[in-house]
Design an enzyme around this catalytic site. Structure first.
Site, PDB file in Angstrom:
ATOM      1  CG  HIS A   1      45.042  14.642  43.450  1.00 15.04           C
ATOM      2  ND1 HIS A   1      46.221  14.070  43.744  1.00 15.04           N
ATOM      3  CD2 HIS A   1      44.610  13.933  42.456  1.00 15.04           C
ATOM      4  CE1 HIS A   1      46.395  13.067  42.880  1.00 15.04           C
ATOM      5  NE2 HIS A   1      45.525  13.006  41.956  1.00 15.04           N
TER       6      HIS A   1
ATOM      7  CG  HIS B   1      48.521  10.711  39.633  1.00 13.96           C
ATOM      8  ND1 HIS B   1      48.726  11.604  38.668  1.00 13.96           N
ATOM      9  CD2 HIS B   1      47.365  10.412  39.960  1.00 13.96           C
ATOM     10  CE1 HIS B   1      47.482  12.378  38.238  1.00 13.96           C
ATOM     11  NE2 HIS B   1      46.646  11.514  39.086  1.00 13.96           N
TER      12      HIS B   1
END
Length: 333
Positions: free
Chosen positions: A57, A219
């Site tokens: 991320h 995700h």
């Protein structure tokens, strides 16, 4: 799969080594367990602000370590929570008598592991508080969570609480401020393509050439619905409506608008979407007083964007504007 990597199992460790040499003035990287720690930690008399979660991320979370933001970030494997001992090590490296605040995105593994670390630290007489951010309006429960997911609002939460801790606020005050931000921030994301996790080697989900996943998680978790591709005006309007109606935001509100790339969306498209969002908010009488545009919480190379709105007041605006010096955010210093 084509990626600029060596061994997929070593991608996080090698990336952290690069982060360490690129920003040696701001942070230190520790191995076994992996940690990213502010270069001058522990800072005497200061509340430590610690966050973390699965890698993939970036720049969240390691890119936000430095004065005015995080004291430490705990990176897990790609899309996988760090272990409690790693979180405990981050606390040991940064926290003193003033205590520590853990910022946790609402994913089951993160919540369990960070809570366990806080309990272990408390047994050693360290005052540790945890807050869980759940700003995603897309779905109530998902593949990785019970309740709403923690997404783009995490960046704003880390900046604001980091600024409060930097100015010397007490742990009680920093925790209260964090809960205030969590209550006033909402996000939604969309995906045009799926990310590919290095050790998996194939896209996380299948998305048709003319399909968009509306309400995607960071995700690659499913969103609210899969919709036909549509022009930016219509897509951004759909996103703004989802966010504004949730809090709800209303005419006269002052907000920070964060338009985020999920990793694969170019600046050309990102600023186009941001301009549309600002126009739509202005038409509703919602006043955009602060802005952040860029890839700040990503999902590897996923094409897509997210919109985050934070309702501002004078204190939150002051803390957002406060100096920050990290690899990914820096102003005022």
């Amino acid at each position: 799969m084509k990626k600029i990597i060596n061994d997929p199992a070593a991608v996080v460790a090698e990336s952290l080594r690069g982060l360490a040499v690129a920003h040696a003035d701001l942070l230190r990287v520790r191995d076994d367990p992996a940690l990213v720690v502010r270069a001058d930690a522990p800072v005497a008399g200061k509340v430590a602000v610690v966050s973390g979660g699965g890698s993939g991320h970036e720049p969240l979370h390691g890119g936000f370590v430095g004065p005015g933001m995080l004291d430490a970030a705990v990176p897990g494997p790609v899309f996988t929570s760090p272990t409690p001992d790693a979180v405990q090590a981050a606390l040991a490296a940064t926290a003193g008598p003033a205590g520590a605040l853990l910022i946790v995105k609402n994913y089951t593994g993160d919540v369990l592991n960070f809570e366990t670390a806080a309990e272990l630290a408390a047994a050693e007489d360290l005052d540790v508080r945890s807050v869980v951010i759940d700003d995603d309006v897309a779905v109530k429960d998902s593949t990785f969570t019970a309740g709403r997911r923690g997404v783009g609002g995490t960046v704003l939460l880390e900046k604001i609480t980091g600024a409060a801790a930097e100015r010397g606020d007490s742990l009680d005050a920093v925790e209260a401020l964090a809960r205030k931000v969590i209550g006033q921030v909402r996000s939604i994301g969309v995906a045009l393509s799926a990310p590919t996790v290095p050790h998996v080697g194939e896209p996380s989900f299948d998305l048709g050439e003319n399909e968009i996943e509306f309400g995607i998680g960071i995700h690659g978790e499913p969103g609210r619905e899969r919709i036909p591709a549509e022009p930016a005006d219509a897509l951004v309007a759909r996103m703004v409506e989802a966010v504004v109606s949730d809090l709800p935001f209303s005419s006269g509100d002052k907000v920070l608008l964060f338009t985020n790339s999920m990793g694969g969306t170019p600046q050309l498209e990102l600023y186009l979407a941001h301009g549309i969002a600002e126009r739509l908010l202005a038409e509703r009488g919602i006043l955009v007083e602060r802005r952040l545009v860029g890839p700040y919480i990503t999902s590897l190379e996923m094409q897509g964007i997210s919109l985050t709105l934070l309702k501002l007041d004078d204190e939150l605006t002051q803390l957002w504007d406060a100096p920050v010096r990290t690899p990914a955010l820096r102003w005022g210093i």
